[in-house]
Design a protein around this motif. Sequence first.
Motif, PDB file in Angstrom:
ATOM      1  N   SER A 123       0.840  -0.923  -0.102  1.00 38.14           N
ATOM      2  CA  SER A 123       0.176   0.287  -0.154  1.00 38.14           C
ATOM      3  C   SER A 123       1.053   1.631   0.107  1.00 38.14           C
ATOM      4  O   SER A 123       0.714   2.430   0.372  1.00 38.14           O
ATOM      5  CB  SER A 123      -0.939   0.308   1.713  1.00 38.14           C
ATOM      6  N   HIS A 124       1.855   0.871  -0.486  1.00 34.24           N
ATOM      7  CA  HIS A 124       3.306   2.104  -0.493  1.00 34.24           C
ATOM      8  C   HIS A 124       2.625   3.429  -1.661  1.00 34.24           C
ATOM      9  O   HIS A 124       2.361   4.663  -0.907  1.00 34.24           O
ATOM     10  CB  HIS A 124       4.830   2.085  -1.037  1.00 34.24           C
ATOM     11  N   GLN A 125       1.959   3.544  -2.140  1.00 35.23           N
ATOM     12  CA  GLN A 125       1.439   3.859  -3.642  1.00 35.23           C
ATOM     13  C   GLN A 125       0.141   4.711  -3.007  1.00 35.23           C
ATOM     14  O   GLN A 125      -0.059   6.319  -2.951  1.00 35.23           O
ATOM     15  CB  GLN A 125       0.889   3.583  -5.006  1.00 35.23           C
ATOM     16  N   ARG A 126      -0.957   3.600  -2.180  1.00 33.21           N
ATOM     17  CA  ARG A 126      -2.258   4.695  -1.674  1.00 33.21           C
ATOM     18  C   ARG A 126      -1.690   5.758   0.008  1.00 33.21           C
ATOM     19  O   ARG A 126      -2.064   6.824   0.009  1.00 33.21           O
ATOM     20  CB  ARG A 126      -2.869   3.608  -1.337  1.00 33.21           C
ATOM     21  N   ALA A 127      -0.380   5.013   0.702  1.00 35.89           N
ATOM     22  CA  ALA A 127       0.052   6.091   1.931  1.00 35.89           C
ATOM     23  C   ALA A 127       0.317   6.926   1.112  1.00 35.89           C
ATOM     24  O   ALA A 127      -0.175   7.963   1.910  1.00 35.89           O
ATOM     25  CB  ALA A 127       0.860   5.068   2.605  1.00 35.89           C
ATOM     26  N   ILE A 128       0.834   6.797  -0.009  1.00 33.37           N
ATOM     27  CA  ILE A 128       2.116   8.131  -0.466  1.00 33.37           C
ATOM     28  C   ILE A 128       1.070   9.459  -1.068  1.00 33.37           C
ATOM     29  O   ILE A 128       1.025  10.500  -0.254  1.00 33.37           O
ATOM     30  CB  ILE A 128       3.045   7.713  -1.826  1.00 33.37           C
ATOM     31  N   ASN A 157      -2.722   9.753  -0.099  1.00 37.24           N
ATOM     32  CA  ASN A 157      -2.831   9.861   0.677  1.00 37.24           C
ATOM     33  C   ASN A 157      -2.429  11.546   1.820  1.00 37.24           C
ATOM     34  O   ASN A 157      -3.197  11.812   2.297  1.00 37.24           O
ATOM     35  CB  ASN A 157      -3.488   9.219   1.877  1.00 37.24           C
ATOM     36  N   LEU A 158      -1.741  11.038   1.574  1.00 37.72           N
ATOM     37  CA  LEU A 158      -0.454  11.742   2.832  1.00 37.72           C
ATOM     38  C   LEU A 158       0.028  13.394   2.433  1.00 37.72           C
ATOM     39  O   LEU A 158       0.038  14.332   2.798  1.00 37.72           O
ATOM     40  CB  LEU A 158       1.204  11.137   3.665  1.00 37.72           C
ATOM     41  N   GLY A 200      -0.994  17.331   2.684  1.00 38.81           N
ATOM     42  CA  GLY A 200       0.179  17.919   3.095  1.00 38.81           C
ATOM     43  C   GLY A 200       1.359  17.536   3.653  1.00 38.81           C
ATOM     44  O   GLY A 200       2.137  18.609   4.447  1.00 38.81           O
ATOM     45  N   PHE A 201       1.330  16.359   4.198  1.00 35.60           N
ATOM     46  CA  PHE A 201       2.542  15.517   4.108  1.00 35.60           C
ATOM     47  C   PHE A 201       3.716  15.409   3.353  1.00 35.60           C
ATOM     48  O   PHE A 201       3.144  15.550   2.169  1.00 35.60           O
ATOM     49  CB  PHE A 201       2.694  14.409   4.802  1.00 35.60           C
ATOM     50  N   THR A 235      -4.749   7.130   8.888  1.00 34.10           N
ATOM     51  CA  THR A 235      -4.619   7.514   6.816  1.00 34.10           C
ATOM     52  C   THR A 235      -4.912   6.244   5.804  1.00 34.10           C
ATOM     53  O   THR A 235      -3.570   5.254   6.574  1.00 34.10           O
ATOM     54  CB  THR A 235      -3.408   8.136   6.614  1.00 34.10           C
ATOM     55  N   TYR A 236      -5.667   6.112   5.280  1.00 28.33           N
ATOM     56  CA  TYR A 236      -5.273   4.939   4.247  1.00 28.33           C
ATOM     57  C   TYR A 236      -4.139   4.461   3.491  1.00 28.33           C
ATOM     58  O   TYR A 236      -3.626   5.617   2.880  1.00 28.33           O
ATOM     59  CB  TYR A 236      -6.314   4.836   3.213  1.00 28.33           C
TER      60      TYR A 236
END
Length: 166
Positions: free
Chosen positions: A14-19, A21-22, A26-27, A73-74
């Motif tokens: 889920s790294h692409q989804r996490a990036i 959404n973060l 604004g992260f 966060t998803y």
Amino acid sequence: MSKEWFILQFKSNSHQRAIKNLTQQGFETFLPLLDTTSRKSSHFISTSQPLFPGYMFITFDRAVSKWHKINNTYGVSRLVTFNANLNPIPSIFIENLMMRYDLSGKLLPVKKLKKGDQVKLLKGPFANFIATVETYETDQRIWVLMDLMGRKTKIQTPLDALQPSD
């Protein structure tokens, strides 16, 4: 206080989804990738995998950002804590790591090799053998000459399987 870097654990694959959404929140994140080649049936498949499987880096200012929402966060599993404390990792570590990567998170070649350079093979059946660079190809594959049983033999290898010989 200013921005600090922290370790974030993401959910499996889920790294692409996490990036995504973060970033929307604004992260700023940093996920170093490593190109890997695997064999499936009769052909090779190249993929990019996280350098640290399951983990990436995130930066924020603890004093002003709403960092508590990161764990909800998803795609994110959790922010990594030590003894239940959120501790930053040294920014010099991240800076040095970032210098070795391009903007997309891909590892940059250590040094541009040229014809005639002596290299040490790091992977495969000829690991630890010394060879001489013969030619480059555009897809980052390199032809090297090795002395095998008294004969010069030309072998094709990926750039990440070589290191300059001392």
